[in-house]
Scaffold this active site. Sequence first.
Site, PDB file in Angstrom:
ATOM      1  CB  SER A 167      31.742  34.027  47.867  1.00  0.00           C
ATOM      2  OG  SER A 167      31.007  34.379  49.306  1.00  0.00           O
ATOM      3  CE1 TYR A 219      29.355  39.119  46.962  1.00  0.00           C
ATOM      4  CE2 TYR A 219      28.738  37.267  48.405  1.00  0.00           C
ATOM      5  CZ  TYR A 219      29.659  38.147  47.884  1.00  0.00           C
ATOM      6  OH  TYR A 219      31.006  37.783  48.152  1.00  0.00           O
TER       7      TYR A 219
HETATM    8  N1  NAD Z   1      35.299  40.552  51.721  1.00  0.00           N
HETATM    9  C1  NAD Z   1      34.795  39.247  52.142  1.00  0.00           C
HETATM   10  O1  NAD Z   1      34.441  39.067  53.250  1.00  0.00           O
HETATM   11  C2  NAD Z   1      34.684  38.303  50.840  1.00  0.00           C
HETATM   12  C3  NAD Z   1      34.351  37.063  51.442  1.00  0.00           C
HETATM   13  C4  NAD Z   1      34.281  36.209  50.311  1.00  0.00           C
HETATM   14  C5  NAD Z   1      34.430  36.557  48.798  1.00  0.00           C
HETATM   15  N2  NAD Z   1      34.705  37.702  48.566  1.00  0.00           N
HETATM   16  C6  NAD Z   1      34.790  38.325  47.222  1.00  0.00           C
HETATM   17  O2  NAD Z   1      36.080  38.686  47.048  1.00  0.00           O
HETATM   18  C7  NAD Z   1      35.908  39.813  45.845  1.00  0.00           C
HETATM   19  C8  NAD Z   1      36.681  41.052  46.382  1.00  0.00           C
HETATM   20  O3  NAD Z   1      35.812  41.394  47.364  1.00  0.00           O
HETATM   21  P1  NAD Z   1      36.377  42.609  48.521  1.00  0.00           P
HETATM   22  O4  NAD Z   1      35.430  42.458  49.862  1.00  0.00           O
HETATM   23  O5  NAD Z   1      37.706  42.670  48.513  1.00  0.00           O
HETATM   24  O6  NAD Z   1      35.927  43.924  47.710  1.00  0.00           O
HETATM   25  P2  NAD Z   1      36.141  45.415  47.983  1.00  0.00           P
HETATM   26  O7  NAD Z   1      35.000  46.316  48.119  1.00  0.00           O
HETATM   27  O8  NAD Z   1      37.214  45.606  49.192  1.00  0.00           O
HETATM   28  O9  NAD Z   1      37.000  45.798  46.611  1.00  0.00           O
HETATM   29  C9  NAD Z   1      36.568  45.606  45.466  1.00  0.00           C
HETATM   30  C10 NAD Z   1      37.414  46.298  44.365  1.00  0.00           C
HETATM   31  O10 NAD Z   1      36.537  45.860  43.147  1.00  0.00           O
HETATM   32  C11 NAD Z   1      36.662  47.438  42.435  1.00  0.00           C
HETATM   33  N3  NAD Z   1      35.361  47.202  41.767  1.00  0.00           N
HETATM   34  C12 NAD Z   1      34.030  47.404  42.025  1.00  0.00           C
HETATM   35  N4  NAD Z   1      33.328  47.632  40.916  1.00  0.00           N
HETATM   36  C13 NAD Z   1      34.162  47.342  39.932  1.00  0.00           C
HETATM   37  C14 NAD Z   1      33.774  47.304  38.509  1.00  0.00           C
HETATM   38  N5  NAD Z   1      32.577  47.095  38.062  1.00  0.00           N
HETATM   39  N6  NAD Z   1      34.941  47.066  37.467  1.00  0.00           N
HETATM   40  C15 NAD Z   1      36.031  46.877  38.155  1.00  0.00           C
HETATM   41  N7  NAD Z   1      36.347  47.119  39.586  1.00  0.00           N
HETATM   42  C16 NAD Z   1      35.489  47.311  40.225  1.00  0.00           C
HETATM   43  C17 NAD Z   1      36.646  48.184  43.679  1.00  0.00           C
HETATM   44  O11 NAD Z   1      37.068  49.502  42.958  1.00  0.00           O
HETATM   45  C18 NAD Z   1      37.585  47.808  44.488  1.00  0.00           C
HETATM   46  O12 NAD Z   1      38.972  48.091  44.258  1.00  0.00           O
HETATM   47  C19 NAD Z   1      34.530  39.863  45.551  1.00  0.00           C
HETATM   48  O13 NAD Z   1      34.188  39.085  44.521  1.00  0.00           O
HETATM   49  C20 NAD Z   1      33.786  39.344  46.614  1.00  0.00           C
HETATM   50  O14 NAD Z   1      32.652  38.660  46.288  1.00  0.00           O
HETATM   51  C21 NAD Z   1      34.721  38.961  49.519  1.00  0.00           C
END
Ligand code: NAD
Length: 428
Positions: free
Chosen positions: A303, A316
């Site tokens: 991130s 986080y």
């Molecule tokens: N959304 C953002 O703005 C953003 C920005 C930068 C980085 N990220 C990173 O991208 C990644 C995905 O984020 P997102 O926002 O798309 O998440 P999200 O919440 O939309 O989706 C996360 C997915 O992970 C699954 N999950 C949660 N806990 C789990 C576990 N213990 N084991 C297996 N699966 C699990 C959930 O069921 C879901 O399908 C993360 O690592 C997050 O830190 C997100």
Amino acid sequence: MKLAEKSVNAILAPLVRGLGLHASGEAIAVVPGPAEKTSGALNADIGPAVRDGLIDEEAAAAILRDAAAQAGQRLPSCAAIEAAGEPLGTYWMDRTLDAARARAKREDPAPLSAAAPLPVTAALTAPSAAEGGHGKGNAAGEICPSGSSSRSRADVARNRIALVTGGAQGFGEEITRGLAASGALVFIADLNIKGAEELAEKINAALGKTSAIALALDVSREESAEQAVAAAAETAGGLDILISNAGVLKAGSVLEQDVSSFAFTTGINYTGYFIMAKHGGRLMRRQNRNAPFWKTDIIQINSKSGLEGSNKNGAYAGGKFGGLGLTASFALELIEYNIKVNAVCPGNFFDGPLWSDSEKGLFVQYLKAGKVKGAKTVADVKTFYEEKVPMKRGCTGPDVMRAIYYIIEQEYETGQAVPVTGGQVMLH
Ligand SMILES: NC(=O)c1ccc[n+]([C@@H]2O[C@H](COP(=O)([O-])OP(=O)(O)OC[C@H]3O[C@@H](n4cnc5c(N)ncnc54)[C@H](O)[C@@H]3O)[C@@H](O)[C@H]2O)c1
């Protein structure tokens, strides 16, 4: 011979896949068939590699290599393995999962095709660093020099086997869809198994072949990770791309946050990455024993909060900063097995469910909490956050996919963090 191993196929299929990868220089799938003799198959007795009911995989790999070297000029696309006269299994290889399954069904051990034979090489000696192409070099010296091919960047994923944690939703879904559209076979490994199954069904229907397979996974539990990785090995023979994407966010002040909420976040974002790299890395090492030139990738979806602090969001950001330390450290260790380890650091995915969910999304929450002064609608809140980005928009799935393709294609880099933030974070 009785084996105490939990899954013989999860050990033998990747060793066989290594032979095929090495001989062909191409991604292939390997599927197990019934443990019966198949005429024309490569036969190997790994009895000498079994000790106390456990397979010494290094010794078993060497036995398979010798058998392949003796087999002649072209590697059959079936290996029949036994231990001291007891059949253990047959392993069928072809370029895709569906093709390998069809080959097993019609019991056809012929080398892949006359146009593209699988040449057997006498010895698996490591080439010089300059020769080691990305899955293109083999011991016969059939190197396709990097940069000389006309393939598109997305082509680097064709027929590769990928596993995406948290692949059912958000960035994970974007990555799953992107890799599948590029011709990869993707294991969607998620806590939300129903969501993973629905997505796999949609993708397979749209592409008309098996491109996605759902697996239940909780990245914070080692046993679950071990099972999911073994299932990928048993189903398709190995793993080329591990995307450690599953992540959660529980914001909280350092002065107020419960230790349990801190540990929950860290257990998934930080420890979960270690657990997946451990078991995914072991599978990649297993394949590598018989395919020393084959490069594989572990990619953490980190991130921008792994590059700069995040106010009242220490669990986080701290876990993400730590993730970059793990990435650099794993990279130093795993390059011995030609496993590259890198991270992608995306900016905010405003169009994804975390921000845009109409009930629980951060835009709605921030509007209700009055966090953005003067904002009257969700759109006002969104504009406020977009204005913080020099490129005036959020990060998208295709932005992240470009970074992933770059990392896979790049043969001369490991241990790096690739920012995809629209200029919001600039490295120095
Ligand atoms: N959304 C953002 O703005 C953003 C920005 C930068 C980085 N990220 C990173 O991208 C990644 C995905 O984020 P997102 O926002 O798309 O998440 P999200 O919440 O939309 O989706 C996360 C997915 O992970 C699954 N999950 C949660 N806990 C789990 C576990 N213990 N084991 C297996 N699966 C699990 C959930 O069921 C879901 O399908 C993360 O690592 C997050 O830190 C997100």
